[in-house]
Write a protein that holds these residues in place. Sequence first.
Motif, PDB file in Angstrom:
ATOM      1  N   TYR A 135       0.755  -1.220  -0.156  1.00  0.00           N
ATOM      2  CA  TYR A 135       0.052   0.032  -0.191  1.00  0.00           C
ATOM      3  C   TYR A 135       0.848   1.330  -0.018  1.00  0.00           C
ATOM      4  O   TYR A 135       0.592   2.094  -0.794  1.00  0.00           O
ATOM      5  N   TYR A 136       1.875   1.281   0.842  1.00  0.00           N
ATOM      6  CA  TYR A 136       2.638   2.643   1.009  1.00  0.00           C
ATOM      7  C   TYR A 136       3.477   2.761  -0.283  1.00  0.00           C
ATOM      8  O   TYR A 136       3.657   3.898  -0.919  1.00  0.00           O
ATOM      9  N   ALA A 157      -4.310   3.981  -4.207  1.00  0.00           N
ATOM     10  CA  ALA A 157      -3.415   3.212  -3.596  1.00  0.00           C
ATOM     11  C   ALA A 157      -3.748   1.776  -3.058  1.00  0.00           C
ATOM     12  O   ALA A 157      -3.245   0.755  -3.324  1.00  0.00           O
ATOM     13  N   LEU A 158      -4.986   1.912  -2.381  1.00  0.00           N
ATOM     14  CA  LEU A 158      -5.562   0.770  -1.538  1.00  0.00           C
ATOM     15  C   LEU A 158      -6.239  -0.137  -2.862  1.00  0.00           C
ATOM     16  O   LEU A 158      -5.997  -1.472  -2.505  1.00  0.00           O
ATOM     17  N   ASP A 159      -6.881   0.233  -3.686  1.00  0.00           N
ATOM     18  CA  ASP A 159      -7.311  -0.416  -4.851  1.00  0.00           C
ATOM     19  C   ASP A 159      -6.159  -1.170  -5.504  1.00  0.00           C
ATOM     20  O   ASP A 159      -6.471  -2.248  -5.935  1.00  0.00           O
ATOM     21  N   LEU A 160      -5.174  -0.287  -6.034  1.00  0.00           N
ATOM     22  CA  LEU A 160      -4.086  -1.068  -6.666  1.00  0.00           C
ATOM     23  C   LEU A 160      -3.143  -2.172  -5.944  1.00  0.00           C
ATOM     24  O   LEU A 160      -2.784  -3.029  -6.577  1.00  0.00           O
ATOM     25  N   GLU A 172      -5.824  -5.061  -5.976  1.00  0.00           N
ATOM     26  CA  GLU A 172      -5.479  -5.715  -7.273  1.00  0.00           C
ATOM     27  C   GLU A 172      -4.101  -6.367  -7.500  1.00  0.00           C
ATOM     28  O   GLU A 172      -4.089  -7.459  -8.232  1.00  0.00           O
ATOM     29  N   ALA A 173      -3.117  -5.886  -7.009  1.00  0.00           N
ATOM     30  CA  ALA A 173      -1.762  -6.727  -7.069  1.00  0.00           C
ATOM     31  C   ALA A 173      -1.921  -8.103  -6.603  1.00  0.00           C
ATOM     32  O   ALA A 173      -1.207  -9.122  -7.097  1.00  0.00           O
ATOM     33  N   PHE A 174      -2.221  -8.067  -5.144  1.00  0.00           N
ATOM     34  CA  PHE A 174      -2.410  -9.342  -4.609  1.00  0.00           C
ATOM     35  C   PHE A 174      -3.379 -10.329  -5.372  1.00  0.00           C
ATOM     36  O   PHE A 174      -3.205 -11.443  -5.327  1.00  0.00           O
ATOM     37  N   ALA A 175      -4.391  -9.723  -5.861  1.00  0.00           N
ATOM     38  CA  ALA A 175      -5.304 -10.305  -6.800  1.00  0.00           C
ATOM     39  C   ALA A 175      -4.723 -11.233  -7.669  1.00  0.00           C
ATOM     40  O   ALA A 175      -4.883 -12.020  -8.011  1.00  0.00           O
TER      41      ALA A 175
END
Length: 199
Positions: free
Chosen positions: A35-36, A48-51, A54-57
């Motif tokens: 996130y950071y 940032a939270l969404d991205l 999404e990266a973990f997904a």
Amino acid sequence: MNTSEATDRVLVVRAQRGERAAFGELVTRYMQRAYYVALGLVGNHDDALDLSQEAFARAFRARAGIDPERPFFPWLYHIVRRLCFNHARDQRSRRLTLEKAGGWLTDTTMGRCPLSPDRAVERAELREQVGEAIERLAERERETLVLREFEELRYQEIAELLGIPIGTVMSRLYRARRSLAREIETARSRLRQERGAGE
């Protein structure tokens, strides 16, 4: 291989066997860090939270391709990075807020002493100016600055993460900091002039 990497290896192998709970432990371990990184690159909490999510997904869908013998976060970082840069190209009007990620800069330039109301206003205005200045950096320079100042990685770690020589890391940081120093001085002068004109 340190203890953290050894634990990551076990979790990756379990996740590749289909254990969602194992991948969930990796998410818990690295979500804040992802996130950071995203916040430093895109400058907006919600994005940032969404991205980072999404990266973990995407990481979960691509888990079969993870090399358990290599550290997990550098592999994840490249997914976060790609998502953020793609997002940035589509969202050129975004603005970077530094309430959480960038207090280091104004603390350095204005000190950490208790602030009068006027100084507090000046600091808030300066942070906004710094955010805009970071937005104007080239993507590679901004990314390197985020990894060094926000993630607090060492030069060698940044070089390994980005696949570039340490000298390149140092030159990108030098250019980024020089640009920011000029922007900060200009912003501070403008703020002083505005306060002087209002008196």
